[in-house]
Design an enzyme around this catalytic site. Structure first.
Site, short mmCIF file in Angstrom:
data_model
loop_
_atom_site.label_atom_id
_atom_site.label_comp_id
_atom_site.label_asym_id
_atom_site.label_seq_id
_atom_site.Cartn_x
_atom_site.Cartn_y
_atom_site.Cartn_z
N LYS A 180 6.57 116.78 64.37
CA LYS A 180 6.16 115.38 64.30
C LYS A 180 6.42 114.81 62.91
CE LYS A 180 2.07 116.70 65.40
NZ LYS A 180 0.65 116.83 65.80
N THR A 212 -6.60 106.40 62.61
CA THR A 212 -5.65 107.41 63.08
C THR A 212 -6.30 108.78 63.27
OG1 THR A 212 -5.05 107.91 60.77
CG2 THR A 212 -3.72 106.25 61.93
N GLY A 214 -7.67 111.90 64.88
CA GLY A 214 -7.48 112.54 66.18
C GLY A 214 -6.12 112.33 66.81
N THR A 215 -5.15 111.83 66.06
CA THR A 215 -3.84 111.57 66.68
C THR A 215 -3.16 112.85 67.16
OG1 THR A 215 -2.91 111.54 64.43
CG2 THR A 215 -3.37 109.41 65.47
N GLY A 216 -3.21 113.90 66.34
CA GLY A 216 -2.57 115.16 66.74
C GLY A 216 -3.24 115.79 67.95
N CYS A 217 -4.57 115.78 67.95
CA CYS A 217 -5.32 116.31 69.09
C CYS A 217 -4.98 115.52 70.36
CB CYS A 217 -6.83 116.21 68.84
SG CYS A 217 -7.41 117.00 67.34
#
Length: 270
Positions: A180, A212, A214-217
């Site tokens: 990413k 932003t 928690g974007t990866g989760c």
């Protein structure tokens, strides 16, 4: 005869975020938003809000194993998402359960550091994760700092560097890598997917918002939920990316905390 499509059951194995924006809480919201039933096995309790993590409590590996056995022995699990795993003992407990129950799809979000800079994975656990879990994952979803940590390399500063590190991660045993590029500068947020079909650039306009958390989760959970339904990794990744962009675009509608707020998981319905 029941002609309805079977609703997938997706298991998240991750840490709990008491602020509700990341971890288990974000995972379950993303599963629900995308048409999947969510189950959970909690690897750590965090004292956390929109300003950061102030404390972490990890359970014994035996208790995590008990959670995993309870879920897998009763529920049909169509996909698994892995998030914060805290320490090497927990990583090994998860790897043993995955080898024992053999779920069809495993999405590994290589969570290492919180957005506020708090370490969420101990150094010995990085090695265990790389050696034990990478070969068991259908796809791993590292950001640029996480990819660099897994490889013992410097963080990529451009897309050519991203592609080189994705190739190196596949050489370590990962079946597929979604690296990413959100940490890069520019008007785009480019991700690269490397799998047996080759490489695929998946980009979107960068969304301007401070919310932003928690974007990866959320992205990895969305991939797991969609993979259980589409059985197509590239379609699942693209669908998850579109969903996350919408969640970011509508994040300012929420009023959660005074720091880095969460994305809006239910932006299509609220």
């Amino acid at each position: 005869m029941n002609t309805h499509a079977v609703i997938p059951n997706v298991l998240t194995i991750a840490g709990s975020d008491s602020g509700g924006g990341a971890g288990i809480q974000a995972d379950l919201k993303a599963f629900s938003a995308l048409g999947a039933f969510g189950a959970s096995a909690i690897t750590a309790l965090t004292a956390q809000n929109t300003h950061g993590v102030t404390a972490v409590h990890a359970p014994p590996a035996e208790f995590l194993t008990a959670q995993l056995d309870a879920v897998f022995s009763d529920l049909r699990i169509d996909a698994v998402k892995l998030g914060m795993l805290a320490n090497a003992d927990l990583v090994r407990a998860v790897a043993a359960a995955l080898r024992r129950y053999k779920p069809k799809y495993v999405v590994l979000d290589t969570v290492m550091i919180s957005k506020s800079g708090h370490a969420l994975l101990l150094p010995d656990a990085v090695v265990a994760l790389r050696d034990e879990l990478l070969p068991l994952a259908t796809v791993i979803t590292p950001n640029l700092p996480e990819a660099a940590a897994l490889l013992g390399d410097r963080e990529a500063s451009d897309e050519d560097g991203m592609r080189a590190q994705a190739t190196a991660l596949r050489a370590l045993g990962a079946q597929a890598v979604l690296i990413k590029g959100g940490h890069l500068a520019g008007e785009e947020s480019p991700d690269w997917l490397f799998d047996d079909q080759g490489e695929d650039r998946i980009s979107s306009p960068r969304v301007t918002t401070r919310h932003t958390h928690g974007t990866g989760c959320t992205l990895s959970s969305a991939i797991a939920a969609l993979l259980a339904q589409t059985h197509d990794l590239r379609a699942a990744v693209r669908g998850a990316k579109d969903y996350l962009v919408g969640a970011l675009e509508h994040a300012d509608r929420l009023s959660v905390g005074t720091g880095i707020g969460p994305v809006h998981h239910f932006h299509r319905w609220w």
